[in-house]
Design an enzyme around this catalytic site. Sequence first.
Site: not given
Ligand code: 16G
Ligand code: MG
Length: 557
Positions: A67, A282, A383, A508-509, A511, A516
Amino acid sequence: MSANTFALVVESSAKHPRPDQQFTYGTAGFRMKADLLDSVIFRVGLLAVLRSKSHRGKTVGVMITASHNPEHDNGVKLVEPLGEMLAQAWETYAMDLANAATPDALVAALNKIIAAENIDLAQHAAVVVARDTRPSGPALVASLVDGVKALAGVITDFGVMTTPQLHYVTRCINTKGTPDAYGEPTAAGYYKKLADAYLKIAKGRKPLSALHVDAANGVGAPALRELAATIGDQHLGVVIANDDIATRGKLNHNCGADFVKISQKAPEGIDLKPGQRWCSLDGDADRIVFYYADASGKFKLLDGDKIATLAAGYIMSLIREAKATHADGTPLKVGLVQTAYANGSSTAYVRDTLKVPVVFTPTGVKHLHHEAEHFDVGVYFEANGHGTVLFSKAAVKAFEATAGKSESERAALEALRTLSDLINQTVGDALSDMLMVEVVLLGTQQTLEAWDAGYTDLPSRQEKVKVQNRALFVPIKADTELAEPAGLQDKINEQVAKFRKGRCFVRPSGTEDIVRVYAEAETVQETEDLAYTVCGIVFDGYGGVGERPAKFKRVAA
Ligand code: 16G
Ligand code: MG
């Protein structure tokens, strides 16, 4: 099942050795540095075959993308037959497979899934895969193919696609020839479906000025070029910027929807002039945000919240105009789904001005999507610009069954029917959302400035804090509070109380290996004070690692 059944799995898995690393199927699947992913993706191939068999041979999708994350990252996620995100129980199976340390453990993990899901191994299995433009993509597709073949599945490679396109083709394949047929399962079928729906509304309307699109130097660039060519430039003028997918290092670099949303400024290297209309996609084209420069040249962002309110307001007015109801005369239920990241002003606007109910879910598309399904028209947007509008079967039926007594009623019904084709029903889709916004703006001949005037965002700020162990942070109440670590939430509340219109949460993130911090308040200065104070509290008291950023504030003990 004996190890013999899995002889090929064991043999092939030796070619995809597992690094000494713990893997987590997070908010968006497995995501990390691309060079750690070979074994994970091989094993996702195994899992995809089992998932297909458990769906009695329906086709399962696999998308290889990271992404908006840096180009050297990559990732993988599974898509269910109708285009939804992978069912939750299977996320655990995915982790069991990815983390199995020996061939025996891998076979045991496979057997566990087969038993738990009552899978008939003789069942046919089909998998489709696509990838974004990352240089690591082709090798990872090869790893996946090995995994699928090791369990005798059939795999079709769609090459480079946007994430929503992969969701689309998966749904098309599985609904082909049924009353729920979604479209032709090809990229061309996708462009045609969107173009046909868009043109139904746009033809005969005065075109808007050109839309400038920052494609994040990713797959959105070639996809948008195809889409725009299918529509024709007399009905949609687009100017694509950041469309260099050939040069290494450019993907998402200082550009794209995430960069624009987080840094609250235009992508680097573009010349944003007052009067122009801009948006950013993105890296895999499932998010979009719009922006413009006001008369004084100030950058103004129209994020996912603004898109949601635009869509909800427009669809509500069409439903009123069309007098569309259920067969028994009960009104259609329209609702909006947001997360904790939604700007407080947007929530107030939706509730008080649009008079649409708002529901909150934890972060992550799958949660929002699921909640939106409870409405006849469920608008959901994060958002960050990921979202869509779901129409229930009953709503589509109502649009079709209502006759329409006047010309304006019939036109509104036709617009509603067309929107249900134009808007991707499987997942948030930047290209489909872009056309949805264009259709609304065309209908009302609105400028971005006029759209923006609905409500004024409270200043907001998002920060990251690197910590030793983000798993110690346990979010509750749709991510708005922390249950653990003990005492931290009280400290956050104490700070929030000091600021006018203050709101702040820590999570917690899913990804990245960080936590955060989100803050909003009456002024930019207060918002920064609140954000940096809470960052400091987390860093100093809850395991901050690395150099302490100078901007983080210290709280006197
Ligand atoms: C991913 C998610 C998105 C979420 C983001 C949060 C999908 C397709 N995308 O990009 O919905 O807002 O993770 O990221 O599921 P974070 O947990 O690192 O804040
Ligand atoms: Mg994406």
